[in-house]
Scaffold this motif. Structure first.
Motif, PDB file in Angstrom:
ATOM      1  N   ALA A 297       5.561  -5.420  -7.467  1.00 38.13           N
ATOM      2  CA  ALA A 297       6.750  -6.230  -7.731  1.00 38.13           C
ATOM      3  C   ALA A 297       7.109  -6.185  -9.214  1.00 38.13           C
ATOM      4  O   ALA A 297       8.285  -6.013  -9.566  1.00 38.13           O
ATOM      5  N   GLU A 298       6.122  -6.310 -10.063  1.00 39.19           N
ATOM      6  CA  GLU A 298       6.376  -6.264 -11.501  1.00 39.19           C
ATOM      7  C   GLU A 298       6.939  -4.905 -11.918  1.00 39.19           C
ATOM      8  O   GLU A 298       7.880  -4.826 -12.714  1.00 39.19           O
ATOM      9  N   GLU A 299       6.394  -3.861 -11.370  1.00 41.14           N
ATOM     10  CA  GLU A 299       6.838  -2.495 -11.687  1.00 41.14           C
ATOM     11  C   GLU A 299       8.317  -2.286 -11.350  1.00 41.14           C
ATOM     12  O   GLU A 299       9.022  -1.552 -12.046  1.00 41.14           O
TER      13      GLU A 299
ATOM     14  N   GLY B 241       0.846  -1.197   0.000  1.00 37.78           N
ATOM     15  CA  GLY B 241       0.000   0.000   0.000  1.00 37.78           C
ATOM     16  C   GLY B 241       0.877   1.240   0.000  1.00 37.78           C
ATOM     17  O   GLY B 241       1.289   1.737  -1.041  1.00 37.78           O
ATOM     18  N   ILE B 242       1.217   1.727   1.192  1.00 38.99           N
ATOM     19  CA  ILE B 242       2.126   2.870   1.285  1.00 38.99           C
ATOM     20  C   ILE B 242       3.524   2.479   0.824  1.00 38.99           C
ATOM     21  O   ILE B 242       4.331   3.326   0.448  1.00 38.99           O
ATOM     22  N   GLY B 243       3.791   1.181   0.791  1.00 33.96           N
ATOM     23  CA  GLY B 243       5.066   0.694   0.283  1.00 33.96           C
ATOM     24  C   GLY B 243       5.329   1.138  -1.152  1.00 33.96           C
ATOM     25  O   GLY B 243       6.476   1.263  -1.563  1.00 33.96           O
ATOM     26  N   ARG B 244       4.259   1.411  -1.897  1.00 32.74           N
ATOM     27  CA  ARG B 244       4.410   1.914  -3.270  1.00 32.74           C
ATOM     28  C   ARG B 244       5.193   3.229  -3.270  1.00 32.74           C
ATOM     29  O   ARG B 244       6.054   3.451  -4.113  1.00 32.74           O
TER      30      ARG B 244
ATOM     31  N   ALA C 172      -2.126 -10.505  -3.304  1.00 39.29           N
ATOM     32  CA  ALA C 172      -1.291 -10.883  -4.445  1.00 39.29           C
ATOM     33  C   ALA C 172      -1.438  -9.931  -5.627  1.00 39.29           C
ATOM     34  O   ALA C 172      -0.458  -9.665  -6.329  1.00 39.29           O
ATOM     35  N   ALA C 173      -2.613  -9.403  -5.857  1.00 40.54           N
ATOM     36  CA  ALA C 173      -2.816  -8.497  -6.990  1.00 40.54           C
ATOM     37  C   ALA C 173      -2.063  -7.185  -6.759  1.00 40.54           C
ATOM     38  O   ALA C 173      -1.321  -6.720  -7.634  1.00 40.54           O
ATOM     39  N   ARG C 174      -2.235  -6.602  -5.597  1.00 39.83           N
ATOM     40  CA  ARG C 174      -1.576  -5.328  -5.280  1.00 39.83           C
ATOM     41  C   ARG C 174      -0.057  -5.517  -5.201  1.00 39.83           C
ATOM     42  O   ARG C 174       0.709  -4.761  -5.789  1.00 39.83           O
TER      43      ARG C 174
END
Length: 74
Positions: free
Chosen positions: A43-45, A10-13, A36-38
């Motif tokens: 992770a992919e980004e 969340g805020i980890g973004r 997993a979706a978030r």
């Protein structure tokens, strides 16, 4: 370069964006999130691995920094 694990996507973004702004100093290596979706999107980004295994993150000798980005009650 320091390998970073971010706990909580969340805020980890926002934290991941900060690390990404300093690529000579930090590499986001792992995202740990129960959603997993978030977590997968973040992770992919950042080209990072996704896991829901917090204990595994703590045990990973390749991780230099664990950035805990969870709500205070957690």
């Amino acid at each position: 370069m320091r390998n970073v694990a971010i706990i909580g996507a969340g805020i980890g973004r926002e934290h991941a964006a900060g690390y990404a702004a300093l690529p000579d100093l930090f590499r986001v290596r792992t995202i740990c999130d129960l959603d997993a979706a978030r977590g997968g999107a973040l992770a992919e980004e950042h080209g990072a691995a996704l896991t829901a295994d917090f204990e595994g993150v703590l045990a990973d000798p390749e991780i230099d920094i664990v950035d805990i980005c969870l709500p205070p009650h957690l």
